[in-house]
Design an enzyme around this catalytic site. Structure first.
Site, PDB file in Angstrom:
ATOM      1  N   ASP A  93       0.805  -1.236  -0.035  1.00  0.00           N
ATOM      2  CA  ASP A  93      -0.070   0.112  -0.136  1.00  0.00           C
ATOM      3  C   ASP A  93       0.892   1.328   0.122  1.00  0.00           C
ATOM      4  O   ASP A  93       0.320   2.308   0.097  1.00  0.00           O
ATOM      5  CB  ASP A  93      -0.886  -0.006   1.360  1.00  0.00           C
ATOM      6  CG  ASP A  93      -2.098  -0.972   0.996  1.00  0.00           C
ATOM      7  OD1 ASP A  93      -2.314  -1.420  -0.098  1.00  0.00           O
ATOM      8  OD2 ASP A  93      -2.817  -1.269   2.054  1.00  0.00           O
ATOM      9  N   ASP A 241      -6.060  -8.679  13.993  1.00  0.00           N
ATOM     10  CA  ASP A 241      -5.607  -9.895  14.474  1.00  0.00           C
ATOM     11  C   ASP A 241      -6.369 -10.639  15.512  1.00  0.00           C
ATOM     12  O   ASP A 241      -6.579 -11.898  15.391  1.00  0.00           O
ATOM     13  CB  ASP A 241      -4.173 -10.016  14.469  1.00  0.00           C
ATOM     14  CG  ASP A 241      -3.803  -9.057  15.445  1.00  0.00           C
ATOM     15  OD1 ASP A 241      -4.534  -8.080  15.979  1.00  0.00           O
ATOM     16  OD2 ASP A 241      -2.392  -8.795  15.869  1.00  0.00           O
TER      17      ASP A 241
END
Length: 496
Positions: A93, A241
């Protein structure tokens, strides 16, 4: 005496919460010590058999990692796995010059025959979670290994982790983090100390008894089917996560933690970098408590003890709020203690909560000994490290409490990456890092004022009462003075 009563009640509640958390840590220690080593009993893939060798995708989510990309790609290219069964995705990104450098390096690796792809997208929607989700659309692997840019897995890493997925119920295999630059400074040693506790006592202690654990965002492998079954990556919290980990385990997927497999990584060397990491972790923890706690509580298949550990796990970061409350109210409590003689019995009872510190001391000694060895010299080293760790951890309590409160009250913020440095010695110059932010935040000013506040607390020990002072809280106030002083001065000097 209304305000005194309010102070006493709030102070007592905060102490009680810390004590409950300490008991949970003690229980995890017992779990860890009595756990049987059963790795040999686990079914494993035979990776020498082509028919039994699954296809694996390695994902490398990166964003403006100018200083570590070459090191990361060079290291990942050395990973060993049966030929034709591995692909690498660089989920990039980046918006700076690192993007072109990464593209050039990837082409060079492709020319060497390495199956590596440069995966990009038009925007950073969902941040890291969005990048992982995008990569998953084209990932060929049945299993997805994930590494952040500052991690350097050893070349046999996949050979040690993938075999455990022969058990079809296992959705994740997580490995222990190592530290490339633990001895760089006091700050890195403190971070290593805290992470060692998490990856020894907490992850192993929970996993060995079937309690909720979490994929740590990196240095682990997911079964692709598990990711999709649990609802895929979601970017509505700062710790995607932890979020996916709980959703997967609520779907009855099993996690396998491999304490014996270490994955080295770089620790933040500048306090501003550590701050950004701590803020994201702690705010994300609070966000996940809001998102997942009721689902854990109301799930009818989860044992009660596992629910308790799960809630306390999700409340991990909220302990900073309790610590800050106890710290701030400890000085008023010192004066109340010496002003109202009829409260003597209350303060005798309250002294019982010193046991919390003793529990932490014992638990952390076992993790330290496991990692660095025992003996008298190591114990003395540990005592000093324990004092420094707790002092600096308390010095972060304002910063982390702000993160926790934002998380609980639903304030959204951008996913701020932790600047990487690729430094190995104190001679290396981190000040030239282009990703460091300049300017002093309001939190730093507050931390400086609190340093003075706890200096007043130490002074108060000499003047309260009419019997030559009261030094019961002096060590506590000394640690707070050192902790806030360290964080304040390190934050100031890292900006100049």
């Amino acid at each position: 005496m209304i305000w005194e009563t309010v102070v006493i009640v709030i102070y007592s509640i905060a102490l009680l919460l810390i004590f409950f958390y300490a008991l949970a840590q003690l229980n995890l220690l017992f779990n860890y010590l009595r756990a049987k080593k059963n790795d040999k009993e686990s079914p494993k893939f035979d990776l020498t058999n082509p028919e039994e060798t699954p296809y694996v995708t390695i994902q490398l989510p990166v964003y403006n990692e100018l200083y570590v990309m070459e090191r990361l790609l060079t290291n990942i290219a050395k990973i060993e796995y049966p030929e034709g069964k591995l692909e690498i995705q660089v989920l990039d990104d980046s918006t700076d010059e690192s993007f072109e450098q990464t593209a050039k390096h990837i082409k060079e690796l492709q020319q060497k025959g390495i199956n590596i792809h440069h995966v990009t997208r038009e925007d950073r929607k969902g941040y890291k979670a969005g990048a992982l989700k995008e990569g998953l659309k084209t990932a060929k692997g049945e299993f997805i290994a994930i590494f952040d840019a500052d991690f350097l897995p050893k070349k046999d890493w996949l050979l040690k982790t993938i075999p455990y997925f022969k058990d079809a119920k296992i959705g994740v295999v997580q490995t222990r983090w190592g530290h490339l630059n633990k001895d760089y400074s006091i700050l890195t040693r403190v971070q290593a100390f805290a992470l060692d506790v998490h990856f020894t006592l907490e992850q192993a202690g929970r996993n060995n008894q079937g309690h909720f654990i979490n994929f740590n965002g990196t240095a682990g492998v997911w079964r692709k089917e598990c990711i999709l079954d649990a609802g895929n990556w979601q970017g509505d919290t700062l710790t995607e996560d932890l979020d996916l980990s709980y959703r997967a385990q609520l779907k009855n997927w099993k996690f396998k933690y491999l304490e014996g497999v270490e994955t080295p990584a770089e620790l933040p060397v500048v306090i501003s970098a550590a701050r950004s990491q701590q803020f994201r972790w702690n705010k994300g923890g609070a966000e996940n408590f809001q998102k997942m706690s009721w689902k854990v509580i109301t799930n009818k298949t989860i044992p009660f003890k596992t629910k308790v550990h799960g809630i306390l796990h999700l409340l991990n970061s909220t302990m900073f709020l309790s610590v800050l409350v106890v710290a701030l109210l400890s000085i008023p409590m010192l004066y109340i203690k010496n002003e109202y003689a009829h409260l003597k019995m209350y303060f005798i009872v309250m002294s019982f909560f010193v046991l919390s510190t003793l529990i932490f001391f014992i638990c952390y000694w076992y993790t330290f000994k496991k990692t660095y060895g025992g003996g008298f010299i190591k114990f003395i080293e540990y005592v000093g490290m324990f004092f420094v760790f707790f002092s600096i951890a308390m010095g972060f309590s304002v910063h982390n409490t702000v993160a926790v409160l934002e998380g609980h009250f639903g304030k959204k913020s951008e996913f701020i990456r932790t600047p990487k440095f690729n430094l190995s010695s104190l001679k290396d110059n981190w000040r030239t890092n282009k990703y460091l932010k300049k300017g002093i935040s309001a939190n730093v000013i507050i931390e400086g004022l609190l340093m003075l506040y706890f200096a007043f607390g130490m002074y108060s020990a000499f003047v309260v009462g009419n019997q030559g002072g009261d030094f019961g809280l002096f060590p506590f106030h000394l640690m707070l003075f050192i902790g806030f002083g360290f964080v304040f001065f390190k934050s100031i000097t890292s900006k100049v």
